[in-house]
Design an enzyme around this catalytic site. Structure first.
Site, PDB file in Angstrom:
ATOM      1  CG  HIS A  88     -10.534  -7.521   7.083  1.00  0.00           C
ATOM      2  ND1 HIS A  88      -9.988  -8.159   7.760  1.00  0.00           N
ATOM      3  CD2 HIS A  88      -9.970  -7.420   5.622  1.00  0.00           C
ATOM      4  CE1 HIS A  88      -8.780  -8.567   7.316  1.00  0.00           C
ATOM      5  NE2 HIS A  88      -8.677  -8.224   6.061  1.00  0.00           N
ATOM      6  CD  GLU A 147      -1.846  -2.478   1.472  1.00  0.00           C
ATOM      7  OE1 GLU A 147      -2.674  -3.264   1.367  1.00  0.00           O
ATOM      8  OE2 GLU A 147      -0.511  -2.616   2.015  1.00  0.00           O
TER       9      GLU A 147
END
Length: 341
Positions: A138, A69
């Site tokens: 998540h 990322e």
């Protein structure tokens, strides 16, 4: 999916299809627009955010990235400052911690630190929200965290038409824009969805201005200020309470930065009662900001103490029953509305 044509120049699309349509139209209009992230190529994005775009634009503009990322968000920032318009997908908002330095020390601050000489026309898009037993890493929304960090616009669509219009605005904006989509509004067949996740979407160019809230249900008895999937939960409750004579006004913020405080204040002046529904954490977040806006402007407009319905300050549980207990779902919203009445 079958697209049904209507005389008004709209089609019924899922939120994910509407989002893809905006990206497709902007990529066709402007060659500097490209999309990158994990599994956005042949897979089409795990939440169908890029379905069909690889075949149309090729791997040079729909770019699959490694699981890094910091690396690919940094690449997007570099491309933006050099004049391109990248859309960079962070698969889950929860992963912002991996690349937070790139987001808030670089993407958000380069324009300021350059004395306004360098722009960062970049969209950072990411999935948010719980309700699917995805666990504590998540299932967060975290839009309050993004909104707290200066230098970025933050938009959160709740429906297909706004998903298209806000994505178009985000891509065209010369500022970095964080675009947060809730899994529960995407209309994906493999996830539980609400009945409004497929709706009419204007054909052709469709732009929703960033920074303008929308009154999605007018009412006179109580104001519910909310965003994303919680808009739909709030509308469900408003419809139910209408049978008992309670007239609920529901405001979809749509944008957190800039925040349309005027629409909120106008509604609360009318109803005298305020409930804020937010799927982010309770403390230090959006719900507190909305209540503070009213309190700092004119606390006398409230006939009853404001109520906040948010996620308590705990990690999102994996167990389905526990997860539903902490999320701001219909039962908690209904209790809050009844409390202010």
């Amino acid at each position: 999916m079958t697209i049904t044509e209507t005389p008004q120049g709209t089609r019924r699309l899922t939120t994910s299809k509407a989002m893809v349509e905006a990206i497709d139209q902007e990529m066709a209009r402007d060659e500097s627009v490209f999309y990158m992230g994990e599994d956005v190529g042949a897979y089409g994005g795990i939440f169908s955010s890029t379905t069909g775009l690889l075949d149309k634009y090729g791997p040079g503009r729909i770019i699959d990235t490694p699981i890094s990322e910091t690396g690919f968000i940094g690449l997007g920032i570099g491309a933006a400052v050099e004049g391109m318009r990248p859309i960079v997908e962070l698969m889950f908002a929860d992963f912002m911690g991996v690349c937070l330095d790139q987001i808030y020390n670089h993407m958000a601050k380069i324009h300021f630190e350059s004395g306004g000489n360098v722009t960062v026309p970049m969209v950072l898009t990411t999935a948010v929200g719980g309700g699917y037993s995805d666990g504590a890493q998540h299932s967060q929304c975290l839009w309050g965290t993004f909104a707290h960090l200066p230098g970025m616009k933050v938009v959160v669509p709740s429906n297909p038409a706004d998903a298209k219009g806000l994505m178009t605005s985000a891509i065209r904006d010369d500022n970095p824009v964080v675009y947060l989509f809730h899994k529960g509004v995407m209309g994906l067949p493999w996830m539980a969805k609400n009945r409004r996740s497929t709706d009419e979407v204007p054909e052709g160019e469709h732009v929703v201005p960033i920074g303008e809230a929308k009154v999605v249900r007018p009412g006179s008895d109580v104001t519910v200020v909310t965003l994303s999937l919680s808009v739909h939960h709030s509308l469900d409750v408003a419809d139910k309470l209408a049978e008992d004579g309670v007239d609920t006004e529901v405001i979809d913020l749509r944008s957190l930065v800039p925040l349309d405080r005027d629409t909120v204040l106008e509604s609360v002046r009318k109803t005298g009662r305020l409930v804020v529904v937010d799927e982010d954490y309770l403390s230090y977040g959006v719900s507190g900001e909305i209540v503070a806006t009213v309190a700092e402007t004119d606390p006398g407009m409230l006939r009853a103490p404001a109520q906040r319905v948010a996620v308590p300050d705990v990690p999102i549980p994996y167990a389905h029953d526990l997860e539903y207990t902490v999320l701001p779902r219909q039962d908690r919203i209904e209790r809050a509305i009844k409390a202010v009445l």
